[in-house]
Write an enzyme that holds these catalytic residues in place. Sequence first.
Site, PDB file in Angstrom:
ATOM      1  N   ALA A  62       0.855  -1.170   0.000  1.00  0.00           N
ATOM      2  CA  ALA A  62       0.000   0.000   0.000  1.00  0.00           C
ATOM      3  C   ALA A  62       0.899   1.231   0.000  1.00  0.00           C
ATOM      4  O   ALA A  62       2.042   1.173   0.472  1.00  0.00           O
ATOM      5  CB  ALA A  62      -0.871  -0.017   1.244  1.00  0.00           C
ATOM      6  N   GLY A 107       0.829  -5.081   1.211  1.00  0.00           N
ATOM      7  CA  GLY A 107      -0.380  -5.279   0.406  1.00  0.00           C
ATOM      8  C   GLY A 107      -0.117  -6.027  -0.891  1.00  0.00           C
ATOM      9  O   GLY A 107      -1.020  -6.674  -1.433  1.00  0.00           O
ATOM     10  N   GLU A 110      -0.146  -9.566   0.026  1.00  0.00           N
ATOM     11  CA  GLU A 110      -1.525  -9.914   0.382  1.00  0.00           C
ATOM     12  C   GLU A 110      -2.394 -10.145  -0.850  1.00  0.00           C
ATOM     13  O   GLU A 110      -3.241 -11.037  -0.873  1.00  0.00           O
ATOM     14  CB  GLU A 110      -2.111  -8.814   1.278  1.00  0.00           C
ATOM     15  CG  GLU A 110      -1.445  -8.810   2.648  1.00  0.00           C
ATOM     16  CD  GLU A 110      -1.822  -7.607   3.490  1.00  0.00           C
ATOM     17  OE1 GLU A 110      -1.510  -6.467   3.069  1.00  0.00           O
ATOM     18  OE2 GLU A 110      -2.429  -7.791   4.553  1.00  0.00           O
ATOM     19  N   GLU A 130       4.870  -4.763   7.464  1.00  0.00           N
ATOM     20  CA  GLU A 130       4.068  -3.702   8.096  1.00  0.00           C
ATOM     21  C   GLU A 130       4.506  -3.399   9.520  1.00  0.00           C
ATOM     22  O   GLU A 130       4.441  -2.256   9.980  1.00  0.00           O
ATOM     23  CB  GLU A 130       2.576  -4.082   8.097  1.00  0.00           C
ATOM     24  CG  GLU A 130       1.904  -4.005   6.741  1.00  0.00           C
ATOM     25  CD  GLU A 130       1.975  -5.302   5.952  1.00  0.00           C
ATOM     26  OE1 GLU A 130       2.821  -6.156   6.282  1.00  0.00           O
ATOM     27  OE2 GLU A 130       1.195  -5.444   5.015  1.00  0.00           O
TER      28      GLU A 130
HETATM   29  N1  CAA Z   1       4.540   3.257  -0.867  1.00  0.00           N
HETATM   30  C1  CAA Z   1       4.883   4.406  -1.462  1.00  0.00           C
HETATM   31  N2  CAA Z   1       6.007   4.541  -2.192  1.00  0.00           N
HETATM   32  C2  CAA Z   1       6.803   3.463  -2.299  1.00  0.00           C
HETATM   33  C3  CAA Z   1       6.516   2.244  -1.702  1.00  0.00           C
HETATM   34  C4  CAA Z   1       5.308   2.145  -0.953  1.00  0.00           C
HETATM   35  N3  CAA Z   1       4.902   1.007  -0.373  1.00  0.00           N
HETATM   36  N4  CAA Z   1       7.504   1.367  -1.982  1.00  0.00           N
HETATM   37  C5  CAA Z   1       8.392   2.029  -2.732  1.00  0.00           C
HETATM   38  N5  CAA Z   1       7.980   3.308  -2.950  1.00  0.00           N
HETATM   39  C6  CAA Z   1       8.636   4.356  -3.697  1.00  0.00           C
HETATM   40  C7  CAA Z   1       9.798   4.944  -2.931  1.00  0.00           C
HETATM   41  O1  CAA Z   1       9.348   5.883  -1.977  1.00  0.00           O
HETATM   42  C8  CAA Z   1      10.602   5.566  -4.040  1.00  0.00           C
HETATM   43  O2  CAA Z   1       9.970   6.757  -4.436  1.00  0.00           O
HETATM   44  P1  CAA Z   1      10.810   8.192  -4.364  1.00  0.00           P
HETATM   45  O3  CAA Z   1      11.972   7.956  -5.295  1.00  0.00           O
HETATM   46  O4  CAA Z   1       9.813   9.165  -4.857  1.00  0.00           O
HETATM   47  O5  CAA Z   1      11.200   8.329  -2.951  1.00  0.00           O
HETATM   48  C9  CAA Z   1      10.402   4.580  -5.191  1.00  0.00           C
HETATM   49  O6  CAA Z   1       9.232   3.826  -4.870  1.00  0.00           O
HETATM   50  C10 CAA Z   1      11.557   3.613  -5.339  1.00  0.00           C
HETATM   51  O7  CAA Z   1      11.749   2.975  -4.098  1.00  0.00           O
HETATM   52  P2  CAA Z   1      13.175   2.876  -3.386  1.00  0.00           P
HETATM   53  O8  CAA Z   1      14.033   4.034  -3.750  1.00  0.00           O
HETATM   54  O9  CAA Z   1      12.937   2.638  -1.931  1.00  0.00           O
HETATM   55  O10 CAA Z   1      13.761   1.553  -4.084  1.00  0.00           O
HETATM   56  P3  CAA Z   1      14.752   0.473  -3.464  1.00  0.00           P
HETATM   57  O11 CAA Z   1      15.106  -0.431  -4.601  1.00  0.00           O
HETATM   58  O12 CAA Z   1      15.843   1.103  -2.682  1.00  0.00           O
HETATM   59  O13 CAA Z   1      13.844  -0.349  -2.408  1.00  0.00           O
HETATM   60  C11 CAA Z   1      11.853  -1.484  -1.622  1.00  0.00           C
HETATM   61  C12 CAA Z   1      12.715  -1.062  -2.833  1.00  0.00           C
HETATM   62  C13 CAA Z   1      12.641  -2.495  -0.760  1.00  0.00           C
HETATM   63  C14 CAA Z   1      10.595  -2.127  -2.174  1.00  0.00           C
HETATM   64  C15 CAA Z   1      11.547  -0.248  -0.764  1.00  0.00           C
HETATM   65  O14 CAA Z   1      10.997   0.755  -1.603  1.00  0.00           O
HETATM   66  C16 CAA Z   1      10.571  -0.506   0.335  1.00  0.00           C
HETATM   67  O15 CAA Z   1      10.922  -1.038   1.387  1.00  0.00           O
HETATM   68  N6  CAA Z   1       9.280  -0.141   0.121  1.00  0.00           N
HETATM   69  C17 CAA Z   1       8.265  -0.254   1.131  1.00  0.00           C
HETATM   70  C18 CAA Z   1       7.816  -1.691   1.317  1.00  0.00           C
HETATM   71  C19 CAA Z   1       6.770  -1.792   2.406  1.00  0.00           C
HETATM   72  O16 CAA Z   1       7.011  -1.540   3.558  1.00  0.00           O
HETATM   73  N7  CAA Z   1       5.555  -2.231   2.011  1.00  0.00           N
HETATM   74  C20 CAA Z   1       4.460  -2.389   2.916  1.00  0.00           C
HETATM   75  C21 CAA Z   1       3.571  -1.184   2.887  1.00  0.00           C
HETATM   76  S1  CAA Z   1       2.386  -1.191   4.191  1.00  0.00           S
HETATM   77  C22 CAA Z   1       1.071  -2.068   3.568  1.00  0.00           C
HETATM   78  O17 CAA Z   1       1.106  -2.600   2.482  1.00  0.00           O
HETATM   79  C23 CAA Z   1      -0.115  -2.122   4.474  1.00  0.00           C
HETATM   80  C24 CAA Z   1      -1.140  -3.130   4.141  1.00  0.00           C
HETATM   81  O18 CAA Z   1      -1.095  -4.285   4.553  1.00  0.00           O
HETATM   82  C25 CAA Z   1      -2.287  -2.794   3.322  1.00  0.00           C
END
Ligand code: CAA
Length: 254
Positions: A62, A107, A110, A130
């Site tokens: 998400a 998500g 999921e 999360e």
């Molecule tokens: N939401 C919003 N933006 C996201 C995102 C997310 N879940 N995941 C990645 N992005 C964005 C980053 O912010 C970045 O954008 P900017 O350049 O504008 O900052 C872009 O995508 C590229 O990401 P990274 O620079 O971080 O790329 P990376 O290769 O270094 O890392 C990654 C990749 C490991 C996937 C890392 O982006 C990450 O950890 N993302 C978050 C993963 C996460 O925690 N997901 C769970 C979300 S909570 C959820 O889903 C709740 C639920 O159950 C419904």
Amino acid sequence: MIRVELEEAVALVTIDRQEAMNALDVGTLTDLRGRLSELAADESVRVVILTGAGEKAFVAGADIKYMSNLDVEAAKAWGALGHEAGRLLETMPKPTIAAINGFALGGGCELALACDIRYAASTAKLGQPEVNLGIIPGWGGTQRLARVCGLGIARELIFTGRIVGADEALRIGLVNAVHDPVLDKAHETATLLAAKSTVALRTMKELANRALGGDHEENLAAEGKTFGELFSTKDAKEGLAAFVEKREPKFVGH
Ligand code: CAA
């Protein structure tokens, strides 16, 4: 945006928001729910494949930036929207296949868990991180991960937020196979399933969805009843006759 491409009876649904690792914001998730709802009702579509655009991500979860400003009511609505998309994948009367081409986190994992079958590219990474954001999986992860991998594995993964690679995902039953390119594997299975009896597939999906819940005796009774009723269908007559006559069956879907 969500792209839907139809090839014969197979729909390929691609989540395309590559600037954010295909993370789902309100617009993209609403669009996804709408497209899944259309595909569920479209009888010409027999199998649905879900994947992410590009080579890095299936869905990185998400949208965290959006969630960082939510109040309780908005967060409940956001959770409900994700649940709706998941329920569509889980209950639509046709098989759904997740082709996990990269990160499937939060998500994203999921949504994959809500599909009937999961295939992963060797570069895929899956998990429910999360807890590291101070929240919990909110689109089915606390329930479906346990159903797919067992409660012991699920508790460890959701409590720690640990991300697993494709090989471990295969070992713990989180994905059915690891294959490059992952879409080839998804298409191969989709083509196989598209040639089978749609009424048999629909009925098995409905019954399989009951397997880990409800009353075991009642579920077996439902299977017995449906098993019998299917003998009135053209597909059952055709499939049984084709075996006896030593030929390939031609199923019509009723
Ligand atoms: N939401 C919003 N933006 C996201 C995102 C997310 N879940 N995941 C990645 N992005 C964005 C980053 O912010 C970045 O954008 P900017 O350049 O504008 O900052 C872009 O995508 C590229 O990401 P990274 O620079 O971080 O790329 P990376 O290769 O270094 O890392 C990654 C990749 C490991 C996937 C890392 O982006 C990450 O950890 N993302 C978050 C993963 C996460 O925690 N997901 C769970 C979300 S909570 C959820 O889903 C709740 C639920 O159950 C419904």
